[in-house]
Design a protein around this motif. Sequence first.
Motif, mmCIF file in Angstrom:
data_model
loop_
_atom_site.group_PDB
_atom_site.id
_atom_site.type_symbol
_atom_site.label_atom_id
_atom_site.label_comp_id
_atom_site.label_asym_id
_atom_site.label_seq_id
_atom_site.Cartn_x
_atom_site.Cartn_y
_atom_site.Cartn_z
ATOM 1 N N ARG A 1 2.153 4.416 0.894
ATOM 2 C CA ARG A 1 1.830 5.379 1.933
ATOM 3 C C ARG A 1 3.013 6.285 2.167
ATOM 4 O O ARG A 1 4.160 5.856 2.106
ATOM 5 C CB ARG A 1 1.467 4.671 3.234
ATOM 6 C CG ARG A 1 0.030 4.195 3.216
ATOM 7 C CD ARG A 1 -0.255 3.377 4.411
ATOM 8 N NE ARG A 1 -1.597 2.806 4.261
ATOM 9 C CZ ARG A 1 -1.990 1.684 4.831
ATOM 10 N NH1 ARG A 1 -1.159 1.021 5.582
ATOM 11 N NH2 ARG A 1 -3.209 1.237 4.639
ATOM 12 N N GLU B 1 0.233 10.091 7.871
ATOM 13 C CA GLU B 1 0.411 9.226 6.723
ATOM 14 C C GLU B 1 -0.503 9.693 5.594
ATOM 15 O O GLU B 1 -1.710 9.825 5.801
ATOM 16 C CB GLU B 1 0.043 7.805 7.134
ATOM 17 C CG GLU B 1 0.669 6.761 6.281
ATOM 18 C CD GLU B 1 0.255 5.389 6.773
ATOM 19 O OE1 GLU B 1 0.920 4.851 7.677
ATOM 20 O OE2 GLU B 1 -0.753 4.878 6.261
ATOM 21 N N GLU C 1 -2.005 9.341 1.556
ATOM 22 C CA GLU C 1 -2.255 8.333 0.522
ATOM 23 C C GLU C 1 -1.415 8.585 -0.720
ATOM 24 O O GLU C 1 -1.153 7.681 -1.510
ATOM 25 C CB GLU C 1 -3.735 8.370 0.127
ATOM 26 C CG GLU C 1 -4.604 7.592 1.084
ATOM 27 C CD GLU C 1 -6.076 7.827 0.835
ATOM 28 O OE1 GLU C 1 -6.425 8.726 0.032
ATOM 29 O OE2 GLU C 1 -6.870 7.114 1.454
ATOM 30 N N SER D 1 0.856 -1.182 0.000
ATOM 31 C CA SER D 1 0.000 0.000 0.000
ATOM 32 C C SER D 1 0.893 1.233 0.000
ATOM 33 O O SER D 1 1.648 1.466 0.934
ATOM 34 C CB SER D 1 -0.881 -0.002 1.243
ATOM 35 O OG SER D 1 -0.061 -0.065 2.387
ATOM 36 N N SER E 1 -4.288 9.077 5.054
ATOM 37 C CA SER E 1 -4.792 7.696 5.044
ATOM 38 C C SER E 1 -5.723 7.492 6.220
ATOM 39 O O SER E 1 -5.549 8.101 7.273
ATOM 40 C CB SER E 1 -3.663 6.682 5.180
ATOM 41 O OG SER E 1 -2.578 7.045 4.415
#
Lengths: 237, 659
Positions: A12, A80, A82, A10, A49
């Motif tokens: 991040r 964090e 995206e 993912s 996120s």
Amino acid sequence: MTAGSPVHGSPRWRLRVCFSKTGRLRFISHLDFIRAFERAVRRAGLPVSMSEGFSPAPRIAYGWPLPVGMAGLGEYLDMELERRVSPEEVARRLNRALPEGLTVHDARYVTPHGPSLMSELDTGTYLVRVSAGGRSLGEWREAAARLLGRDRLEVTRERGAAGDGTVKGKVVDVRPLVRRVEAREVAGDEVVLYMELALTGHGVGRPEEVAALLWRELGLDPGAGPRRVSAVRLGLR
Amino acid sequence: MTSLRDSDRPADPGLPVPEEVLRRVTRPGRYLDGELHAVHKDHRSVEVRFALAYPDVYEVGMSNLGLGLLYHVLNAREDTVAERVFSPWVDMEAEMRRLGLPLFALESGVPVREFDFLGVSLQYELTYTNVLNLLDLAGIPLLAADRAPDDPLVVGGGPCAFNPEPLAPFFDLFLLGEGEEGVGDLVEAYREWRKTHPRRSDGDRRGLLEALARVPGVYVPSFYEVTYRDEGTVARIEPTDPVAPFPVVKRVVGDLSRFPPPPAPVVPLIETVHDRAVVEVMRGCTRGCRFCQAGVIYRPVRERSGTEVVRAVRDILAGTGYEEVSLASLSTCDWGPVAHVLRELVAEHRNRGIGVSLPSLRTDTFAVDLASKIQEVRKTGLTFAPEAGSERLRAVINKGVTEEDLLSAVRAAFQAGWDRVKLYYMVGLPTETDEDVKAIAAQAAEVQRVYRERGTGNMVSRRPLSLTLSLATFVPKPHTPFQWEPQVTPEEAARRVGLVREALGDGGGAGGKRRRRRPRVKVDWHNPQMARLEAVLARGDRRVADVVLAAWRRGARFDGWTEHFRPDVWEEAFRVEGLDPAFYANRRRSADEVFPWSHLSSGVEEGFLRREREKAFAGEGTADCRWSTCSGCGVCASTGAVTLLADRAGRGKTGGDGT
Ligand code: SF4
């Protein structure tokens, strides 16, 4: 700290944000600060996120809470994102959205795999101004030296009110929590103290306690002070 | 480190409270200002300064929708500044009195005494001593009669203004009904007066009050004389000034779309009671519950359109950053567009972690469907309000909820995965018998049975049911069909709560905290002494003002806070003033009694209330005029407002009274 890169799987982006909490905002609690910050993040429209689960929350890791009433000039949090947004852009958008008293000074990407904010920054630096008790700068400096020379520094910490309303105390040795103490200046009847105190899971140094220990070291009446004029956390490291 | 001096003292010269005080008091965030969207205007650049006070702490006051609306409406005017004032908590009050610090407005820190108006929101009777405390801390003479021309005009509003008599001597005026237009008219009338009286100390206060009394909805208590009969009831209420209207009729905003929900309300820095964005979707409720004052004084129903609400939610979320938005009204499940708007809102906002909430649920499966839309994953508890345990008593109060409605609602909820339910009831409703009281426990048992039989669908919870019964003592309120009725005594209320506990198989005595053998149903019981005081103040006359004053003098504060409520102080206050609380709380009024609020009109005719009372005793229902014919309450004729329904056939449906 190396520049950030996406976590495997993912993508991040972990952004370390340096900010200050000053003015009236000193008087809101850590939880209130978190709420205010997260609302500003939403107003700023940043692609932060979200955690999964029943109640999704923005993925933001906060550093050591500031005591209510104390200003912080170099506080940290990790957020964090995206996708990558330039740190300058994040700072600009946050500063437009934050209430007066919260200001972002700097932001940079750090490795998403690095240690947590709280374990990386384990020392707070403080500047405390208290009543000098009529003692000179030299006397305060000697007291600081004597204090650091001791093996144990015992203070009594409140453990909250018991059921019968009496406040129970617990004796703690704070010597391991005191890393540095200096008297910087005496002006009028106020002394400026600089301290470096531990922030760890085992214990957190409290500037007012240290000021009180110095006061004791000087043989001053504990009932009469030291009266706090101001206290500020300069930074974390 | 050369800038030690400066960084050491993060200057904030605007703080009206010394720093060491802020370090000592609990929750100093209550006194800070500095919130997002708080309005700061230069006081010299405006003509009218309006302090808006809520007589409770910041967290409670900031959760009040009306205060925020008036703040917005007043600050939208170029000629006016509005600032907020809340009750200091007891620790802060002590500090203020010690330091001689006068009550100040949050935004500017300017003492309240320097404002032109001090508006006080009257939402709950048990804040009355806090009102006196605010006046005293502000340095404003408590009695309106003692005020000088340059003292602020103390104006009250909110539901309690429909019988403000226990506060009458302390207020210069009240504004009845919805304030959005009324406060503007007050400001205009005040400016007009100022033109001929440029200095605040100019002219006589009576002349100013006469000018303000011409504003519709304004009630100046000193312009009315009340006389009493020997037995203590009101003999007559008569206007003593030619400009004083009789009766004073409430203000109503005809069409809410003229006042869109403010997109940028003040966002508190500390957690408040309702810590979320609020969009008002509708005003008024004509379900006609006979105990409910809000259902009378906010008539008729006026809905906002779905489109307007969807847009308002988007704007308020963007403007505030809140993580939750509530669709507010007296009964949001009745709002026409509710289902499709919830669907739209969830689709638009859910993936950003933003929740939607409804303040209360109707007791039926439709409401559970709505709740399922907004609590798809995380199931917090559901709350229903059957209000009475037996079918018979629910007919008396016109709560059109059948046992089957409730059971199918909880069945649907259990099948959808909920396992926490709270049910609200009242004890002491008119005509209530022990059988009715025991029916509350029987209903709880039925809910438990439905839970046991909830089946094994993959949604159902495996945990035991958490069921809470919340029992409040019925408080008869002015302007309702039950305004003639006595309240049961606190002892009788305790006995009835005991009956419920007994029927539940609960070993604990009434009010006691003894260990229960089967703690399967939790019973929350509201303090019946507080309900009694509420009943006295709700239907009190002007003589009760002396009791409020005496109680405040003896230290009564925050009476609505269980930990601060002092029944002994109030008892003493009644005694020294020679008034009997039972006369106000527990007496059945005769059919021809002149009420202390007879000169104040909600627009609903007394004849309607009398008819509703008779129907209550006959167990007859009255249909909701939104979906049925006009029930002839009179509000549409006397206020000129009509029922406005959104997004469905019949929009603009006109009210009754022969139209
Ligand atoms: S006058 Fe008729 S239509 Fe209007 S609110 Fe009353 S009952 Fe409803």
